[in-house]
Enzyme design. Structure first.
Site, PDB file in Angstrom:
ATOM      1  CB  CYS A 135      44.004  41.860  28.430  1.00  0.00           C
ATOM      2  SG  CYS A 135      45.671  42.113  27.789  1.00  0.00           S
ATOM      3  N   GLY A 276      39.989  55.350  30.876  1.00  0.00           N
ATOM      4  CA  GLY A 276      40.756  54.530  31.814  1.00  0.00           C
ATOM      5  C   GLY A 276      42.201  54.972  31.862  1.00  0.00           C
TER       6      GLY A 276
END
EC number: 1.2.1.70
Length: 537
Positions: A135, A276
């Site tokens: 990320c 998630g």
């Protein structure tokens, strides 16, 4: 490169600023400029952790203006093969050099790493490759047969993949070569280049690169060894400096940010939703527990992962909702954490507008904390009056806490990084003479076989028994081995004797000249020719 002390924030657009004032520092053709002791360079930026904010800013400005970035330098370098061995290079961008809007276009999902490696190693001048995509960063490590041509191919590959023009990419990319590239990877593995200094998840991600690369066959001996040594360095830094103690992770910073934005009196009563249930999502739940949260709703494609989290974390009520009920669950939440691998946004402005308003007690604003790359929540969601979006680039205000203590530990970590770097460089240097050793043995064996054949013809093979023939062959082999023993000993570069690398390389070049052996440069050119011919078939 000298010892570095902290992750530096590389300035976007350094290339343009460097062009006008970098003539003297670029002289000599080195890809990476040296930096002052205690400093660190990223795309021409040096930061000292023992300096104040003003001094850091001044150092950044001076370094940016005084250095020609490697990506600019490779464009003006002579377009021919100058090195006697392949170059290790890293080219990429991170939270320090590029916004999330650009990083998400280049992000490569973990299951696609082998495919990316295969595509990269099919390029004409790339021999080995590895992809580290998280990320906070997207970095490509390669062994380039020609470093300037290889880097150009990688930049073109990145441009084609992302749809971003190469000229625009270069404003945000950094490139490091050989020992600088290796040091960078070791620092990444140790958590020294992370947004959250000392965070631990990056080490697991580096390990996953090795596993993924081994399955695809793209991690040749150089990159495979470099990544394994990086894992060793990362483990040592965490064990010997305790840099991870008190450090925050991306997930914990996300939780902290959400609580900072909520009214203090309502933090524990806020309705939490997590979309998630992967590794990052699991850590979000863990840190919600640490903050005293008693209930969280988890939306996930399957219930199995949610059950596994529920089994491991008994101190919080976890309610499962299927993906088909995501928007209904969001309508009932005050804070929405998103952490999925979706390549398209889960929430757009239209979705947010359709959600009911939040009570004034909660500030009247629904918080979306998106720690996914690519992003799960469109930035335009913040245009909705009762919604606010925060992504990974917004976590910087949280990670300042405890930073000074971790910076001191980062300085200690550099000693370990340097030790592991020397070990890797010594191993790689030991490979320098391997081609000469092989060629010299092959040269001697061809002569031995030719002379042996002449001898056997003169004697008459019919008059020799198998035992006699074998004895003659062993005699010829023994003579060759004895004659080669001395020269080959002088090509050893493994630290087992007092010879320096320079002395060993002098011996290697002398043998190449005396026996008219092909140079390593010729071998590199042969490899390139073979790859080009293969790509044309």
């Amino acid at each position: 490169m000298m010892a570095s002390t902290t992750s530096a924030t590389a300035a976007g657009g350094a290339f343009a600023a460097a062009k006008t004032r970098a003539g003297s520092s670029a002289a000599g053709g080195g890809a990476c400029a040296r930096v002052a002791a205690g400093g660190r360079r990223r795309s021409g930026v040096v930061v000292r952790c023992d300096a104040g904010v003003e001094a850091q800013a001044q150092a950044q400005a001076v370094a940016k203006a005084a250095s020609v970035a490697a990506l600019e330098q490779f464009k003006i370098s002579a377009d021919r093969y100058m090195k006697e061995r392949s170059s290790i290079a890293v080219i990429g961008l991170s939270v320090h050099t590029a916004p999330v809007e650009m990083r998400e276009k280049l992000a490569v999902a973990e299951e696609l790493w082998p495919r990316a490696i295969s595509e990269l190693t099919s390029l004409n001048h790339i021999e080995e490759a590895a992809v580290l995509s998280t990320c906070n960063r997207m970095e490509i490590y390669v062994v380039a047969l020609s470093w300037n041509r290889g880097i150009r191919e990688v930049v073109d590959w990145m441009s084609k993949k992302s749809g971003i023009p190469a000229s625009e990419l270069r404003e945000h990319l950094f490139m490091l070569r050989d020992s600088d590239a290796t040091r960078h990877l070791f620092e990444v593995s140790a958590g020294l280049d992370s947004l959250v200094l000392g965070e631990g998840q990056i080490l697991a991600q580096v390990k996953q690169v090795v596993r993924s690369g081994q399955n695809s066959g793209g991690l040749g001996k150089n990159i495979d060894r470099m990544f394994k040594d990086a894992i060793t360095a990362g483990k040592r830094v965490r064990c010997e400096t305790n840099i991870s103690s008190g450090a925050v992770s991306v997930s914990s910073a996300a939780v902290e940010l959400a609580l900072m934005k909520l009214p203090k009196s309502e933090c524990l009563s806020a309705r939490m939703l997590l979309i998630g249930a992967g590794k990052m999502g699991k850590l979000v739940v863990k840190h919600l527990i640490a903050k005293g949260c008693k209930k969280v709703v988890v939306v996930n494609r399957s219930v199995e992962r949610v059950d596994a989290i529920r089994e491991e974390m008994k101190d919080i009520e976890i309610v499962y909702r299927p993906l088909t009920e995501m928007y209904e669950a969001a309508a009932e939440a005050d804070v929405v954490f998103t952490s999925t691998a979706s390549e398209t946004p889960l929430f757009t402005k239209e979705h947010a507008e359709a959600l009911p308003a939040i009570s004034d007690a909660m500030g009247g604003v629904r918080l979306f904390v998106d720690i996914s790359v690519p992003r799960n929540v469109s930035a335009c969601v913040s245009e909705v009056g009762h919604a606010r979006v925060y992504n990974v680039d917004d976590l910087k205000e949280v990670v300042e806490a405890n930073k000074e203590d971790r910076l001191r530990k980062a300085m200690e970590a550099q000693t370990i990084i340097t030790q592991e770097l020397k070990r890797f460089e010594a191993w790689r240097d030991s490979l320098e003479t391997v081609p000469t050793i092989k060629k010299l043995r092959s040269y001697a064996d061809r002569i031995r076989a030719s002379e042996l054949e002449k001898c056997l013809q003169k004697i008459g093979e019919d008059s020799l028994t198998k035992k006699m023939r074998r004895s003659i062959e062993e005699l010829s082999t023994g003579i060759v081995n004895k004659l080669l023993h001395g020269p080959l000993q002088h090509l050893r570069c493994d630290g087992s004797d007092s010879r320096t690398l320079d002395e060993t390389l002098e011996n290697m070049h002398a043998l190449n000249r005396m026996f008219s052996l092909d140079t390593e440069k010729a071998i590199i050119e042969q490899k390139i020719k073979a790859k080009v011919e293969k790509s044309q078939n």
